[in-house]
Enzyme design. Structure first.
Site, PDB file in Angstrom:
ATOM      1  N   CYS A 291       0.830  -1.208   0.000  1.00 62.11           N
ATOM      2  CA  CYS A 291       0.000   0.000   0.000  1.00 62.11           C
ATOM      3  C   CYS A 291       0.866   1.261   0.000  1.00 62.11           C
ATOM      4  CB  CYS A 291      -0.918  -0.039   1.223  1.00 62.11           C
ATOM      5  SG  CYS A 291      -1.725   1.519   1.612  1.00 62.11           S
TER       6      CYS A 291
ATOM      7  N   CYS B 107       0.208   3.765   2.802  1.00 67.60           N
ATOM      8  CA  CYS B 107       0.706   3.213   4.074  1.00 67.60           C
ATOM      9  C   CYS B 107       2.198   3.461   4.213  1.00 67.60           C
ATOM     10  CB  CYS B 107       0.445   1.702   4.147  1.00 67.60           C
ATOM     11  SG  CYS B 107      -1.289   1.214   4.050  1.00 67.60           S
TER      12      CYS B 107
END
Length: 439
Positions: free
Chosen positions: A328, A331
């Site tokens: 991600c 993230c």
């Protein structure tokens, strides 16, 4: 900016591998694609291949990058085997300087389409096509500066252009930029070989790293035999029987021991430019997460050694629960900022609990081992990519990163979805302070 919780497909996994250099999410092992092989240096049949030599050459390149005060170069990023999906090759002129200065221009089809500038006071990403810009956060280190640049670039610029530009610079700041590190117990076979040859009239060493097994890809690094600096880097894999990959060609690659001129990191945004405003999310994009006031469900997670920990182990403390994944992008942009807060609250009654979700243990383990100096201790959800995972099953999470601040009473104080840079960091810090005060 939040990422869908659904696992990315193999093709996107390949692109994110080049961006983050922390996970390879690819298909079966493959030979070189025709597009790449056509420009591969010719190697004589008698040329020797040595794994020891390959590793030694990579160390020489790494040492030069690490010792440099500043680095400047131009790079041309091409996407191989994506057919009609492949964007035009993107050229980037880059200058970065420790501890936290960065500047670059993006050129597509001969036209400058973007500009990036980041200094100790923060910076911005400017998209010349739409005439809009987004501010970037201040970074205490070059790594943090590039993380915020990645996040801003991928939101303001066209996705493939935004990805190809920062991934080159972020890659070069990793501990081992051109070597994919794997844990000793990984069920993969890694071979590194070095072949002398010629590329565009330059005498080069062609160093390959072939990874086979559950994760399969071939990494190609070409370095100038005189300077040991990069000439080309490529990642190739096979996706559903089709060759896909990324190739980065470097030119004018220079390392500097003295600071660059101040003008290198100065640029005025056009007066016509508008500040980029992220599109509002609809109800169909994100489902409500576990609300404030709800009792935080207990769960069990594992650290990188396999040791189990429970949320209940931290009863009576303020817990910052962070759901994230190695694949991600948002993230990866948010985690350094969260770790900075972990340092700020170290020694206080606060526990940071980052849980890797919707991911594979084979990606989590090497990712963690490359970050041994971080303050936070990372955990993995044993459910992996299964439907019955902690994030969605217990905390109603549908997009990551998602963070919860859990009070000393074991109830959710607040939840945050996505990554909002410095503003999000400030909100999280305020929420922690309130939880500590019991309000």
């Amino acid at each position: 900016m939040a990422h869908s919780s659904q696992p990315i497909n193999a093709r996107r996994g390949l692109l994110m591998a080049a961006l983050q250099m922390s996970v390879v999410s690819l298909g079966a092992a493959s030979a070189q694609s025709a597009a790449f092989a056509a420009s591969t240096p010719k190697v004589s049949a008698s040329a020797s291949a040595s794994a020891t030599q390959g590793k030694a050459l990579i160390k020489l390149t790494e040492a030069k990058l690490k010792a440099a005060k500043a680095i400047t170069f131009s790079s041309k990023t091409s996407f191989i085997g994506l057919g009609a999906e492949a964007p035009a090759p993107t050229t980037a002129t880059v200058a970065w300087q420790r501890p936290g200065q960065f500047a670059g221009s993006i050129i597509v089809n001969g036209k400058e389409t973007g500009k990036v500038v980041s200094t100790a006071d923060g910076g911005y990403v400017y998209d010349a096509v739409s005439d809009q810009y987004r501010k970037t956060d201040k970074g205490d280190t070059l790594e943090l500066t590039l993380m915020t640049t990645v996040q801003a670039s991928m939101s303001v610029l066209p996705s493939m252009v935004g990805m190809s530009f920062p991934m080159v610079t972020q890659m070069l700041t990793q501990k081992h930029p051109f070597l994919m590190e794997l844990p000793p117990n990984a069920k993969t076979a890694v071979q590194i070989r070095s072949y002398p040859g010629q590329l565009n009239g330059v005498a080069v060493n062609h160093i390959t790293q072939a990874i086979t097994g559950a994760m399969s890809a071939t990494f190609h690094l070409y370095t100038d035999r005189k300077t040991n600096l990069p000439v080309r880097y490529a990642i190739l894999a096979k996706n559903s029987g089709k060759e896909t990959g990324i190739q980065i060609d470097f030119s004018d690659f220079k390392t500097e021991s003295a600071p660059l001129p101040e003008s290198t990191f100065q640029y005025t945004i056009p007066t016509t430019a508008k500040l980029f405003t992220p599109p509002a999310q609809t109800e169909t994009q994100e489902q409500p997460i576990l609300p404030a006031g709800a009792v935080a469900p207990d769960f069990a997670v594992q650290d990188v050694t396999g040791k189990t920990a429970h949320l209940a182990d931290f009863s009576g403390k303020v817990v910052v629960l962070d759901f994230w994944s190695t694949w991600c992008g948002p993230c990866q942009a948010s985690l350094p900022a969260t770790d900075k807060l972990a340092k700020k609250y170290k020694g206080k009654n606060v526990v940071f609990l980052p849980v890797c979700s919707w991911d594979d243990k084979s990606a989590f383990t090497p990712w963690v081992k490359q970050r041994k100096n971080w303050t936070m201790k990372f955990y993995f959800d044993p459910a992996g990519r299964g439907a019955k995972n902690i994030a969605s099953g217990l905390y109603k999470v549908s997009g990551i990163p998602t963070q919860f601040v859990i009070g000393k009473d074991g109830k959710v104080a607040v939840g945050f979805v996505g990554y909002d840079g410095a503003e999000g960091e400030k909100k999280l810090s305020n929420a922690i302070d309130k939880a500590l005060a019991g309000s």
